[in-house]
Design an enzyme around this catalytic site. Structure first.
Site, PDB file in Angstrom:
ATOM      1  N   MET A  21       0.765  -0.937  -0.015  1.00  0.00           N
ATOM      2  CA  MET A  21      -0.145  -0.090   0.060  1.00  0.00           C
ATOM      3  C   MET A  21       0.827   1.354   0.076  1.00  0.00           C
ATOM      4  O   MET A  21       1.967   1.366   0.814  1.00  0.00           O
ATOM      5  CB  MET A  21      -0.973  -0.074   1.238  1.00  0.00           C
ATOM      6  CG  MET A  21      -1.880  -1.116   1.230  1.00  0.00           C
ATOM      7  SD  MET A  21      -3.079  -0.991   2.432  1.00  0.00           S
ATOM      8  CE  MET A  21      -4.092   0.161   1.883  1.00  0.00           C
ATOM      9  N   SER A  22       0.427   2.349  -0.567  1.00  0.00           N
ATOM     10  CA  SER A  22       1.097   3.712  -0.853  1.00  0.00           C
ATOM     11  C   SER A  22       0.018   4.545  -0.378  1.00  0.00           C
ATOM     12  O   SER A  22       0.449   5.922  -0.269  1.00  0.00           O
ATOM     13  CB  SER A  22       1.632   3.934  -2.089  1.00  0.00           C
ATOM     14  OG  SER A  22       0.474   4.171  -2.911  1.00  0.00           O
ATOM     15  N   ASP A  26      -4.523   3.179  -6.448  1.00  0.00           N
ATOM     16  CA  ASP A  26      -4.441   1.876  -7.091  1.00  0.00           C
ATOM     17  C   ASP A  26      -4.449   0.520  -5.979  1.00  0.00           C
ATOM     18  O   ASP A  26      -4.904  -0.225  -6.063  1.00  0.00           O
ATOM     19  CB  ASP A  26      -3.161   1.787  -8.101  1.00  0.00           C
ATOM     20  CG  ASP A  26      -3.550   2.436  -9.292  1.00  0.00           C
ATOM     21  OD1 ASP A  26      -4.927   2.599  -9.558  1.00  0.00           O
ATOM     22  OD2 ASP A  26      -2.620   2.968  -9.949  1.00  0.00           O
ATOM     23  N   SER A  27      -3.457   0.984  -4.923  1.00  0.00           N
ATOM     24  CA  SER A  27      -3.309  -0.082  -3.851  1.00  0.00           C
ATOM     25  C   SER A  27      -4.379   0.042  -3.115  1.00  0.00           C
ATOM     26  O   SER A  27      -4.550  -1.224  -2.663  1.00  0.00           O
ATOM     27  CB  SER A  27      -1.867   0.296  -3.259  1.00  0.00           C
ATOM     28  OG  SER A  27      -2.225   1.575  -2.613  1.00  0.00           O
ATOM     29  N   CYS A 103      13.831  -2.689  -8.723  1.00  0.00           N
ATOM     30  CA  CYS A 103      13.043  -2.512  -7.473  1.00  0.00           C
ATOM     31  C   CYS A 103      12.069  -3.820  -7.331  1.00  0.00           C
ATOM     32  O   CYS A 103      11.738  -4.413  -6.347  1.00  0.00           O
ATOM     33  CB  CYS A 103      12.084  -1.286  -7.320  1.00  0.00           C
ATOM     34  SG  CYS A 103      11.205  -1.160  -5.589  1.00  0.00           S
ATOM     35  N   CYS A 200      10.560   7.330  -7.937  1.00  0.00           N
ATOM     36  CA  CYS A 200      10.164   7.474  -6.646  1.00  0.00           C
ATOM     37  C   CYS A 200      11.343   8.163  -5.954  1.00  0.00           C
ATOM     38  O   CYS A 200      10.944   9.328  -5.159  1.00  0.00           O
ATOM     39  CB  CYS A 200       9.626   6.414  -5.819  1.00  0.00           C
ATOM     40  SG  CYS A 200      10.674   5.164  -5.546  1.00  0.00           S
TER      41      CYS A 200
END
Length: 356
Positions: A21-22, A26-27, A103, A200
């Protein structure tokens, strides 16, 4: 190869999921969809680097809204080693890396997947726009997302069979517009959150400045040369240049100057005309094949050499256990060492590797 008639959904009665989750739409919607399907869910955010915007408050708030446990996991050391160090080293050697691939390979679907297992979760779920399919033989396949404008299969080509067996992408069958509508209907605050298009840890896009901050050292200045080796002036150091670059060169020439080659051994940046940037073949190393174990003979498929490029028809030859040669039907512009070449067979990712 044709996988269209052999696909079936990956989910075969798993019961629990860890959601990356961010705090973004979307998440958050991914977590909501898994809950709606009856999964025992927990959310997790990865702490990666001081330059990465702190999204933990938003992610934690989204998890609380959904009523699921939330974990904040520090992967900063691994991220520095597996992503940042590789990123800096590539630029110092005149290559242009794709840190999102590293990543995904080492952190998100490496360390975080390990954490999901540690927490006894059946699946790791992310908000990527892609699909994991299992064919009738039991092999896991990576398929493009339904929203072709958001499809992220390109940066997921390195996923292995073992990883794909424990991954789910709930958004793969939706468009971005549909995802935002789902969030709005559920009254999720993430519905209006703006998404980032940048790497990021370099939100302003100034890669050279980021490298200078990390290393604390100025790059060694080199020389601009033309294709015949004639000296054209001083460079600011290899980290400031990439293949196909035109802006920021500071050169006055009879024709528009482009970076056509970077030679780290000689510390030179070769300048030429735009037409010199086109080539029909490339070599790929550090390969990962998804839909097959190996290529026993050359195949025709389509290949992307950068995230935003349309797929191009080509012949693919496997020349070793970890290498491919790709021959395009038509010359491609600015084939760049360090970027990913990803092979598509229709809607499915056959595999890919690093352009060398």
């Amino acid at each position: 190869m044709n996988f269209e008639n052999t696909e079936k959904e990956i989910i075969q009665k798993p019961k629990s999921a860890l959601i990356a989750m961010s705090g973004g739409v979307d998440s958050t919607v991914s977590a909501m969809l898994m809950l709606n399907e009856g999964f025992d869910c927990a959310g997790a955010i990865m702490k990666l680097h001081p330059c990465v915007k702190d999204a933990e408050p938003d992610a934690r708030s989204a998890a609380q809204k959904l009523g699921i446990p939330f974990y904040s996991i520090d992967f900063s050391s691994a991220f520095n080693e597996q992503v940042i160090s590789r990123f800096i080293s590539a630029y110092e050697q005149g290559r242009t890396p794709n840190p999102c691939v590293d990543c995904n390979r080492h952190i998100k679907f490496g360390r975080l997947l390990d954490k999901a297992h540690e927490l006894e979760k059946d699946l790791l779920v992310t908000g990527h726009y892609a699909q994991v399919i299992q064919d009738t033989s039991g092999r896991y396949l990576l398929k493009k997302g339904a929203d072709k404008s958001k499809d992220q299969s390109y940066v997921l080509y390195s996923l292995t069979q073992n990883q794909l067996a424990h991954i789910h992408f709930p958004l793969g069958r939706f468009t971005k517009v549909e995802v935002r509508l789902l969030a709005e209907k559920a009254n999720l605050s993430a519905a209006k959150r703006k998404e980032s298009q940048d790497i990021c840890f370099v939100p302003d896009g100034d890669y050279a400045h980021f490298i200078l901050q990390c290393t604390g050292k100025q790059p060694e200045k080199g020389r601009f040369v033309d294709v015949l080796g004639n000296d054209l002036g001083e460079t600011k150091g290899l980290i400031h240049y990439t293949i196909g670059q035109r802006k920021g060169l500071g050169l006055s020439m009879p024709h528009p100057p482009y970076v056509v080659k970077i030679n780290p051994e000689a510390n030179t940046v070769v300048i030429g005309k735009n037409e010199m940037l086109f080539s029909k073949s490339l070599t790929v190393q550090d390969i990962n094949l998804i839909s097959v174990d190996k290529l026993d003979s050359p195949i025709r498929a389509k290949v992307k050499i950068r995230y935003t490029q349309a797929e191009q028809p080509a012949m693919i030859h496997q020349t070793g256990m970890d290498s491919l040669v790709i021959e395009f039907d038509e010359p491609q512009r600015a084939i760049t060492s360090g970027q990913a070449a990803v092979i598509y067979d229709g809607e499915f990712v056959l595999g890919g590797g690093t352009i060398c």
